[in-house]
Design a protein around this motif. Structure first.
Motif, mmCIF file in Angstrom:
data_model
loop_
_atom_site.group_PDB
_atom_site.id
_atom_site.type_symbol
_atom_site.label_atom_id
_atom_site.label_comp_id
_atom_site.label_asym_id
_atom_site.label_seq_id
_atom_site.Cartn_x
_atom_site.Cartn_y
_atom_site.Cartn_z
ATOM 1 N N ASN A 140 14.111 0.211 -0.846
ATOM 2 C CA ASN A 140 13.550 -0.630 -1.903
ATOM 3 C C ASN A 140 12.112 -0.240 -2.197
ATOM 4 O O ASN A 140 11.652 -0.342 -3.330
ATOM 5 C CB ASN A 140 13.632 -2.108 -1.514
ATOM 6 C CG ASN A 140 15.059 -2.611 -1.522
ATOM 7 O OD1 ASN A 140 15.903 -2.107 -2.253
ATOM 8 N ND2 ASN A 140 15.340 -3.587 -0.688
ATOM 9 N N VAL A 141 11.383 0.224 -1.188
ATOM 10 C CA VAL A 141 10.002 0.671 -1.391
ATOM 11 C C VAL A 141 9.990 1.915 -2.282
ATOM 12 O O VAL A 141 9.210 2.002 -3.233
ATOM 13 C CB VAL A 141 9.304 0.958 -0.049
ATOM 14 C CG1 VAL A 141 7.917 1.520 -0.262
ATOM 15 C CG2 VAL A 141 9.239 -0.305 0.798
ATOM 16 N N SER A 142 10.868 2.865 -1.988
ATOM 17 C CA SER A 142 10.953 4.069 -2.811
ATOM 18 C C SER A 142 11.300 3.716 -4.256
ATOM 19 O O SER A 142 10.671 4.207 -5.193
ATOM 20 C CB SER A 142 12.013 5.026 -2.255
ATOM 21 O OG SER A 142 11.653 5.522 -1.001
ATOM 22 N N TYR A 143 12.306 2.880 -4.419
ATOM 23 C CA TYR A 143 12.716 2.537 -5.780
ATOM 24 C C TYR A 143 11.619 1.760 -6.505
ATOM 25 O O TYR A 143 11.383 1.973 -7.688
ATOM 26 C CB TYR A 143 14.031 1.748 -5.797
ATOM 27 C CG TYR A 143 14.539 1.632 -7.214
ATOM 28 C CD1 TYR A 143 15.112 2.731 -7.840
ATOM 29 C CD2 TYR A 143 14.376 0.469 -7.941
ATOM 30 C CE1 TYR A 143 15.528 2.664 -9.155
ATOM 31 C CE2 TYR A 143 14.791 0.387 -9.257
ATOM 32 C CZ TYR A 143 15.368 1.490 -9.864
ATOM 33 O OH TYR A 143 15.758 1.416 -11.170
ATOM 34 N N SER A 144 10.917 0.886 -5.811
ATOM 35 C CA SER A 144 9.830 0.132 -6.434
ATOM 36 C C SER A 144 8.715 1.055 -6.903
ATOM 37 O O SER A 144 8.078 0.793 -7.920
ATOM 38 C CB SER A 144 9.269 -0.909 -5.461
ATOM 39 O OG SER A 144 10.260 -1.863 -5.153
ATOM 40 N N SER A 145 8.486 2.140 -6.179
ATOM 41 C CA SER A 145 7.467 3.096 -6.624
ATOM 42 C C SER A 145 7.853 3.707 -7.967
ATOM 43 O O SER A 145 6.993 4.000 -8.794
ATOM 44 C CB SER A 145 7.234 4.179 -5.572
ATOM 45 O OG SER A 145 8.355 5.023 -5.469
ATOM 46 N N GLY B 237 21.556 2.707 -4.070
ATOM 47 C CA GLY B 237 22.165 3.920 -4.613
ATOM 48 C C GLY B 237 22.554 3.764 -6.065
ATOM 49 O O GLY B 237 22.385 4.686 -6.863
ATOM 50 N N LEU B 238 23.049 2.594 -6.419
ATOM 51 C CA LEU B 238 23.387 2.316 -7.812
ATOM 52 C C LEU B 238 22.149 2.384 -8.690
ATOM 53 O O LEU B 238 22.179 2.930 -9.797
ATOM 54 C CB LEU B 238 24.058 0.942 -7.923
ATOM 55 C CG LEU B 238 24.396 0.469 -9.337
ATOM 56 C CD1 LEU B 238 25.384 1.415 -10.009
ATOM 57 C CD2 LEU B 238 24.943 -0.941 -9.300
ATOM 58 N N LEU B 239 21.026 1.854 -8.197
ATOM 59 C CA LEU B 239 19.787 1.907 -8.966
ATOM 60 C C LEU B 239 19.342 3.347 -9.214
ATOM 61 O O LEU B 239 18.911 3.695 -10.311
ATOM 62 C CB LEU B 239 18.674 1.134 -8.246
ATOM 63 C CG LEU B 239 18.873 -0.371 -8.163
ATOM 64 C CD1 LEU B 239 17.786 -1.003 -7.287
ATOM 65 C CD2 LEU B 239 18.864 -1.000 -9.543
ATOM 66 N N TYR B 240 19.461 4.205 -8.197
ATOM 67 C CA TYR B 240 19.101 5.613 -8.382
ATOM 68 C C TYR B 240 20.038 6.293 -9.371
ATOM 69 O O TYR B 240 19.615 7.135 -10.159
ATOM 70 C CB TYR B 240 19.113 6.359 -7.050
ATOM 71 C CG TYR B 240 17.920 6.060 -6.180
ATOM 72 C CD1 TYR B 240 16.660 6.546 -6.505
ATOM 73 C CD2 TYR B 240 18.048 5.294 -5.037
ATOM 74 C CE1 TYR B 240 15.568 6.280 -5.700
ATOM 75 C CE2 TYR B 240 16.964 5.023 -4.224
ATOM 76 C CZ TYR B 240 15.731 5.513 -4.564
ATOM 77 O OH TYR B 240 14.649 5.245 -3.776
ATOM 78 N N THR B 241 21.314 5.930 -9.338
ATOM 79 C CA THR B 241 22.268 6.497 -10.295
ATOM 80 C C THR B 241 21.898 6.089 -11.712
ATOM 81 O O THR B 241 21.884 6.917 -12.623
ATOM 82 C CB THR B 241 23.706 6.039 -9.960
ATOM 83 O OG1 THR B 241 24.020 6.463 -8.637
ATOM 84 C CG2 THR B 241 24.708 6.616 -10.940
ATOM 85 N N ALA C 26 0.835 -1.204 0.000
ATOM 86 C CA ALA C 26 0.000 0.000 0.000
ATOM 87 C C ALA C 26 0.871 1.255 0.000
ATOM 88 O O ALA C 26 0.582 2.224 -0.721
ATOM 89 C CB ALA C 26 -0.944 -0.008 1.201
ATOM 90 N N ASP C 27 1.947 1.258 0.790
ATOM 91 C CA ASP C 27 2.872 2.396 0.818
ATOM 92 C C ASP C 27 3.490 2.623 -0.561
ATOM 93 O O ASP C 27 3.574 3.752 -1.046
ATOM 94 C CB ASP C 27 3.996 2.168 1.828
ATOM 95 C CG ASP C 27 3.565 2.326 3.270
ATOM 96 O OD1 ASP C 27 2.464 2.861 3.505
ATOM 97 O OD2 ASP C 27 4.341 1.918 4.155
ATOM 98 N N CYS C 28 3.923 1.553 -1.177
ATOM 99 C CA CYS C 28 4.573 1.639 -2.485
ATOM 100 C C CYS C 28 3.603 2.170 -3.540
ATOM 101 O O CYS C 28 3.934 3.057 -4.325
ATOM 102 C CB CYS C 28 5.103 0.264 -2.878
ATOM 103 S SG CYS C 28 6.098 0.274 -4.353
ATOM 104 N N TYR C 29 2.387 1.659 -3.540
ATOM 105 C CA TYR C 29 1.384 2.100 -4.512
ATOM 106 C C TYR C 29 1.005 3.555 -4.278
ATOM 107 O O TYR C 29 0.874 4.335 -5.225
ATOM 108 C CB TYR C 29 0.147 1.202 -4.437
ATOM 109 C CG TYR C 29 -0.903 1.578 -5.443
ATOM 110 C CD1 TYR C 29 -0.740 1.287 -6.788
ATOM 111 C CD2 TYR C 29 -2.048 2.254 -5.056
ATOM 112 C CE1 TYR C 29 -1.683 1.637 -7.725
ATOM 113 C CE2 TYR C 29 -3.006 2.629 -5.984
ATOM 114 C CZ TYR C 29 -2.816 2.316 -7.309
ATOM 115 O OH TYR C 29 -3.757 2.685 -8.226
ATOM 116 N N ALA C 30 0.826 3.944 -3.013
ATOM 117 C CA ALA C 30 0.482 5.329 -2.698
ATOM 118 C C ALA C 30 1.593 6.270 -3.152
ATOM 119 O O ALA C 30 1.329 7.335 -3.731
ATOM 120 C CB ALA C 30 0.222 5.483 -1.203
ATOM 121 N N LEU C 31 2.821 5.894 -2.916
ATOM 122 C CA LEU C 31 3.953 6.708 -3.333
ATOM 123 C C LEU C 31 4.010 6.829 -4.852
ATOM 124 O O LEU C 31 4.249 7.909 -5.397
ATOM 125 C CB LEU C 31 5.252 6.100 -2.791
ATOM 126 C CG LEU C 31 6.517 6.919 -2.882
ATOM 127 C CD1 LEU C 31 6.340 8.291 -2.259
ATOM 128 C CD2 LEU C 31 7.653 6.169 -2.207
#
Length: 103
Positions: A60-65, A90-94, A43-48
């Motif tokens: 991981n929740v932030s990146y999954s959003s 961090g690598l994923l965000y980069t 629910a957090d991931c979907y809301a984000l």
């Protein structure tokens, strides 16, 4: 609780089990209701992902959003500690900054 005190009715949130330490909630096996934890994080991931803009942390929740909403504009809050302890995320965000969004 501090955010509720500060923003009152303007704050949108859901009641959920949260960690009260540095230990990730999903690794704390003493917490009952593991299924409920899973529903809450989804629910957090979907809301984000439903937001127009987001302030994210290394998670991981932030990146999954971002995977659910590739158009999500975001600002990443990072510290030296978060960069070193969560280097994989961090690598994923980069990669994302370079236009590559992957799981």
């Amino acid at each position: 609780e501090s955010l509720i005190d500060e923003f009152g009715d303007r704050l949108v949130y859901q009641e959920a089990i949260r960690s009260d330490s540095q230990q990730a909630i999903h690794t704390d096996l003493s917490i009952p209701g593991r299924y409920q934890l899973g529903l809450e994080v989804l629910a957090d991931c979907y809301a984000l992902a439903s937001c127009g803009k987001a302030i994210l942390v290394h998670s991981n929740v932030s990146y999954s959003s971002l995977l659910l909403n590739p158009e999500l504009q975001y600002t990443l809050l990072e510290t030296k500690e978060s960069l070193s302890s969560r280097w994989k995320t961090g690598l994923l965000y980069t990669l994302d900054r370079w236009g590559i969004r992957r799981m």
